[in-house]
Design a protein around this motif. Structure first.
Motif: not given
Length: 153
Positions: A11-22, A25-32, A134-140
């Motif tokens: 579960x921790x691996x999934x949280x780090x991977x999927x959460x990091x992509x989220x 894409x959803x916080x860092x990129x728009x802020x930049x 694409x990986x974020x969508x698949x991960x979610x």
């Protein structure tokens, strides 16, 4: 006890991977968008370098714990539900996409940055973004399948 540890690591691996992509894409990129493109590329370079290193460690842990749980807990594919099969397929695809990102557009991005080619780096970063999306969508979807399939009925 070992099963709980493996499941927690999974579960921790999934949280780090999927959460990091989220986050990327959803916080860092728009802020930049508030900073100039050359600085934006430098921030992407530093942030994704760290994130991809995390995924290089989380992904094998996620896959290995998944297989140990599959064969140790469920008794293999025959003893597992549809959600385990779906998670397995998604994990293989996501891992392949990640390896494709790192060996393709991420490598091109780093090379373009090293030679000072900002347009080339921006184009490569856009391909990274598309594949991470694409990986974020698949991960979610995988997280949703895991939650849905965990409870019968």
């Amino acid at each position: 006890m070992l099963g709980k540890l493996l499941y927690t690591l999974h579960l921790l691996g999934a949280v780090l991977w999927v959460g990091g992509m989220g986050f990327a894409l959803l916080a860092l990129r728009p802020a930049l968008a508030a900073i100039e493109p050359p600085q934006r590329l430098l921030v992407h370079q530093g942030a994704l370098k760290r994130f991809f290193l995390i995924v290089w460690h989380a992904m094998p842990i996620l896959l290995l714990t998944g297989y140990v749980l599959l064969f140790g807990w469920y008794g293999g594919f025959a003893g597992s539900g549809w959600h385990i099969h779906a998670m397995h397929l998604a994990a293989i695809i996501m891992a392949a996409v990640f390896v494709g990102i790192v060996t393709g557009p991420w490598k091109e991005f780093r090379a373009a940055m090293a030679r000072g080619d900002q347009p080339g780096a921006a184009a490569a970063m856009d391909r990274v973004r598309q594949l991470v999306t694409a990986n974020l969508v698949l991960g979610l979807l995988t997280v949703a399948v895991a939650a849905w399939g965990r409870f019968p009925g």
